[in-house]
Design a protein around this motif. Structure first.
Motif, PDB file in Angstrom:
ATOM      1  N   GLU A 233      32.701  21.922  28.363  1.00 41.96           N
ATOM      2  CA  GLU A 233      32.675  21.344  27.013  1.00 41.96           C
ATOM      3  C   GLU A 233      33.639  20.176  26.848  1.00 41.96           C
ATOM      4  OE1 GLU A 233      34.948  23.803  24.119  1.00 41.96           O
ATOM      5  OE2 GLU A 233      33.927  25.452  25.146  1.00 41.96           O
ATOM      6  N   THR A 234      33.950  19.493  27.958  1.00 37.99           N
ATOM      7  CA  THR A 234      34.893  18.378  27.851  1.00 37.99           C
ATOM      8  C   THR A 234      34.317  17.223  27.025  1.00 37.99           C
ATOM      9  OG1 THR A 234      34.116  17.633  29.990  1.00 37.99           O
ATOM     10  CG2 THR A 234      36.211  18.806  29.966  1.00 37.99           C
ATOM     11  N   ASP A 235      32.993  17.117  26.970  1.00 32.94           N
ATOM     12  CA  ASP A 235      32.395  16.021  26.198  1.00 32.94           C
ATOM     13  C   ASP A 235      32.694  16.142  24.696  1.00 32.94           C
ATOM     14  OD1 ASP A 235      30.874  18.341  26.491  1.00 32.94           O
ATOM     15  OD2 ASP A 235      29.037  17.341  25.838  1.00 32.94           O
ATOM     16  N   LYS A 236      32.995  17.375  24.230  1.00 40.25           N
ATOM     17  CA  LYS A 236      33.298  17.565  22.804  1.00 40.25           C
ATOM     18  C   LYS A 236      34.778  17.345  22.508  1.00 40.25           C
ATOM     19  CE  LYS A 236      30.129  21.344  22.753  1.00 40.25           C
ATOM     20  NZ  LYS A 236      30.484  22.664  23.235  1.00 40.25           N
ATOM     21  N   ARG A 237      35.577  17.123  23.554  1.00 38.86           N
ATOM     22  CA  ARG A 237      37.035  17.022  23.381  1.00 38.86           C
ATOM     23  C   ARG A 237      37.470  15.588  23.616  1.00 38.86           C
ATOM     24  NH1 ARG A 237      38.800  22.314  21.999  1.00 38.86           N
ATOM     25  NH2 ARG A 237      37.308  23.731  22.907  1.00 38.86           N
ATOM     26  N   PRO A 238      37.877  14.881  22.544  1.00 38.52           N
ATOM     27  CA  PRO A 238      38.185  13.464  22.714  1.00 38.52           C
ATOM     28  C   PRO A 238      39.253  13.172  23.761  1.00 38.52           C
ATOM     29  CG  PRO A 238      38.708  14.216  20.468  1.00 38.52           C
ATOM     30  CD  PRO A 238      37.993  15.331  21.152  1.00 38.52           C
ATOM     31  N   LEU A 239      40.182  14.112  23.981  1.00 33.17           N
ATOM     32  CA  LEU A 239      41.245  13.831  24.952  1.00 33.17           C
ATOM     33  C   LEU A 239      40.799  14.056  26.389  1.00 33.17           C
ATOM     34  CD1 LEU A 239      44.294  15.398  23.097  1.00 33.17           C
ATOM     35  CD2 LEU A 239      43.838  12.975  23.470  1.00 33.17           C
ATOM     36  N   LEU A 240      39.654  14.734  26.572  1.00 29.94           N
ATOM     37  CA  LEU A 240      39.198  15.072  27.929  1.00 29.94           C
ATOM     38  C   LEU A 240      37.905  14.364  28.311  1.00 29.94           C
ATOM     39  CD1 LEU A 240      39.708  18.971  27.726  1.00 29.94           C
ATOM     40  CD2 LEU A 240      41.345  17.281  28.569  1.00 29.94           C
ATOM     41  N   SER A 241      37.234  13.782  27.308  1.00 32.53           N
ATOM     42  CA  SER A 241      35.869  13.314  27.533  1.00 32.53           C
ATOM     43  C   SER A 241      35.777  12.155  28.535  1.00 32.53           C
ATOM     44  CB  SER A 241      35.221  12.919  26.202  1.00 32.53           C
ATOM     45  OG  SER A 241      36.043  12.004  25.543  1.00 32.53           O
ATOM     46  N   HIS A 242      36.899  11.442  28.747  1.00 36.02           N
ATOM     47  CA  HIS A 242      36.857  10.307  29.678  1.00 36.02           C
ATOM     48  C   HIS A 242      37.088  10.733  31.129  1.00 36.02           C
ATOM     49  CE1 HIS A 242      41.078  11.046  28.913  1.00 36.02           C
ATOM     50  NE2 HIS A 242      41.375  10.345  29.991  1.00 36.02           N
ATOM     51  N   LEU A 243      37.386  12.015  31.353  1.00 33.28           N
ATOM     52  CA  LEU A 243      37.785  12.445  32.699  1.00 33.28           C
ATOM     53  C   LEU A 243      36.595  12.826  33.573  1.00 33.28           C
ATOM     54  CD1 LEU A 243      40.716  14.786  31.603  1.00 33.28           C
ATOM     55  CD2 LEU A 243      40.951  12.537  32.696  1.00 33.28           C
ATOM     56  N   LYS A 244      36.728  12.553  34.874  1.00 32.77           N
ATOM     57  CA  LYS A 244      35.734  13.038  35.835  1.00 32.77           C
ATOM     58  C   LYS A 244      36.081  14.504  36.120  1.00 32.77           C
ATOM     59  CE  LYS A 244      35.419   8.622  38.281  1.00 32.77           C
ATOM     60  NZ  LYS A 244      36.674   8.002  38.737  1.00 32.77           N
ATOM     61  N   PRO A 245      35.082  15.314  36.521  1.00 30.88           N
ATOM     62  CA  PRO A 245      35.355  16.739  36.754  1.00 30.88           C
ATOM     63  C   PRO A 245      36.566  16.969  37.672  1.00 30.88           C
ATOM     64  CG  PRO A 245      33.006  16.339  36.873  1.00 30.88           C
ATOM     65  CD  PRO A 245      33.659  14.996  36.699  1.00 30.88           C
ATOM     66  N   GLU A 246      36.700  16.130  38.716  1.00 27.08           N
ATOM     67  CA  GLU A 246      37.784  16.364  39.674  1.00 27.08           C
ATOM     68  C   GLU A 246      39.166  15.935  39.137  1.00 27.08           C
ATOM     69  OE1 GLU A 246      35.188  14.364  40.032  1.00 27.08           O
ATOM     70  OE2 GLU A 246      35.727  12.450  40.962  1.00 27.08           O
ATOM     71  N   GLU A 247      39.177  15.276  37.968  1.00 30.91           N
ATOM     72  CA  GLU A 247      40.462  14.835  37.400  1.00 30.91           C
ATOM     73  C   GLU A 247      41.016  15.809  36.365  1.00 30.91           C
ATOM     74  OE1 GLU A 247      39.666   9.995  37.481  1.00 30.91           O
ATOM     75  OE2 GLU A 247      39.037  11.158  35.732  1.00 30.91           O
ATOM     76  N   ILE A 248      40.163  16.754  35.933  1.00 34.57           N
ATOM     77  CA  ILE A 248      40.523  17.582  34.775  1.00 34.57           C
ATOM     78  C   ILE A 248      41.757  18.463  35.028  1.00 34.57           C
ATOM     79  CG2 ILE A 248      39.683  19.395  33.188  1.00 34.57           C
ATOM     80  CD1 ILE A 248      36.884  18.228  33.578  1.00 34.57           C
ATOM     81  N   LEU A 249      41.792  19.121  36.195  1.00 38.82           N
ATOM     82  CA  LEU A 249      42.906  20.040  36.460  1.00 38.82           C
ATOM     83  C   LEU A 249      44.247  19.306  36.449  1.00 38.82           C
ATOM     84  CD1 LEU A 249      44.020  22.816  37.108  1.00 38.82           C
ATOM     85  CD2 LEU A 249      43.580  22.380  39.530  1.00 38.82           C
ATOM     86  N   GLU A 250      44.303  18.141  37.104  1.00 40.51           N
ATOM     87  CA  GLU A 250      45.575  17.423  37.162  1.00 40.51           C
ATOM     88  C   GLU A 250      45.999  16.951  35.762  1.00 40.51           C
ATOM     89  OE1 GLU A 250      45.775  14.063  39.805  1.00 40.51           O
ATOM     90  OE2 GLU A 250      47.904  13.752  39.313  1.00 40.51           O
ATOM     91  N   PHE A 251      45.012  16.464  35.003  1.00 42.59           N
ATOM     92  CA  PHE A 251      45.322  16.000  33.645  1.00 42.59           C
ATOM     93  C   PHE A 251      45.902  17.142  32.813  1.00 42.59           C
ATOM     94  CE2 PHE A 251      44.360  15.508  29.181  1.00 42.59           C
ATOM     95  CZ  PHE A 251      44.747  14.205  28.914  1.00 42.59           C
ATOM     96  N   ILE A 252      45.226  18.298  32.856  1.00 42.56           N
ATOM     97  CA  ILE A 252      45.658  19.413  32.009  1.00 42.56           C
ATOM     98  C   ILE A 252      47.009  19.957  32.473  1.00 42.56           C
ATOM     99  CG2 ILE A 252      45.106  21.819  31.361  1.00 42.56           C
ATOM    100  CD1 ILE A 252      42.205  20.950  31.034  1.00 42.56           C
TER     101      ILE A 252
END
Ligand code: S3P
Length: 172
Positions: A114-133
């Motif tokens: 559901e990253t597309d519904k989250r403005p802070l996460l929507s720009h991330l590629k799947p492989e970038e999400i863990l590091e960002f969070i």
């Protein structure tokens, strides 16, 4: 009693808050919902049209209004609320804050689809999400950990979390 639930996106603040409010017979308030109602825009639209700073100002203003009211409640905050202005101090002065703590890996598992519904996460590629969070949580942790009650909720369902909070309230 005024209770504020804090924690990263996906930690279940709204689900637990609604349950807890029902058990304690208190009104349930959701800060994001109140912002949406007041501005007549979705959170994603506010971020897109007005930018994050404007969103943080609105969030702060509505938080203050809620915390200054006399009635008791259970309030679910936005994931970022405690980390802006002196919000966490205002929250602690006017309510009992409960931090619903999860590891970055568990947060990613819960938010993955559901990253597309989250403005802070929507720009991330799947492989970038863990590091960002993981980084984001590291920055926010000092604010979250100012909560009076910290619960590790990894193994718990919403019902068990609400019961745990009630046990803590009785021991206060
Ligand atoms: C945010 C979390 C969201 C919402 C906004 C910003 C954040 O709330 O306030 O998208 O900064 O972590 P939830 O934690 O309720 O999803």
């Amino acid at each position: 009693m005024k209770i504020s639930l804090i924690g990263y996106m996906g930690s279940g603040k709204s689900t637990v808050g609604r349950l807890l409010a029902g058990k304690l017979n208190l009104p349930f308030l959701d800060l994001d919902d109140l912002i949406v109602q007041k501005s007549q825009k979705s959170i994603a639209e506010i971020f897109k049209i007005s930018g994050e700073i404007k969103f943080r100002q609105q969030e702060r203003e509505i938080l203050r209004e809620i915390l200054e009211q006399n009635e008791d409640f259970v309030l679910a905050l936005g994931g970022g609320t405690p980390a802006y202005y002196d919000n966490i101090d205002l929250i602690n002065e006017n309510s009992l804050a409960v931090y619903l703590r999860l590891s970055p890996v568990e947060i990613v598992r819960r938010l993955e689809n559901e990253t597309d519904k989250r403005p802070l996460l929507s720009h991330l590629k799947p492989e970038e999400i863990l590091e960002f969070i993981a980084k984001h949580l590291f920055e926010r942790r000092p604010y979250y950990e100012k909560a009076k009650i910290i619960l590790d909720i990894q193994q718990l369902n919403p019902e068990a979390i609400a019961e745990k909070i009630i046990t803590h309230l009785h021991s206060q």
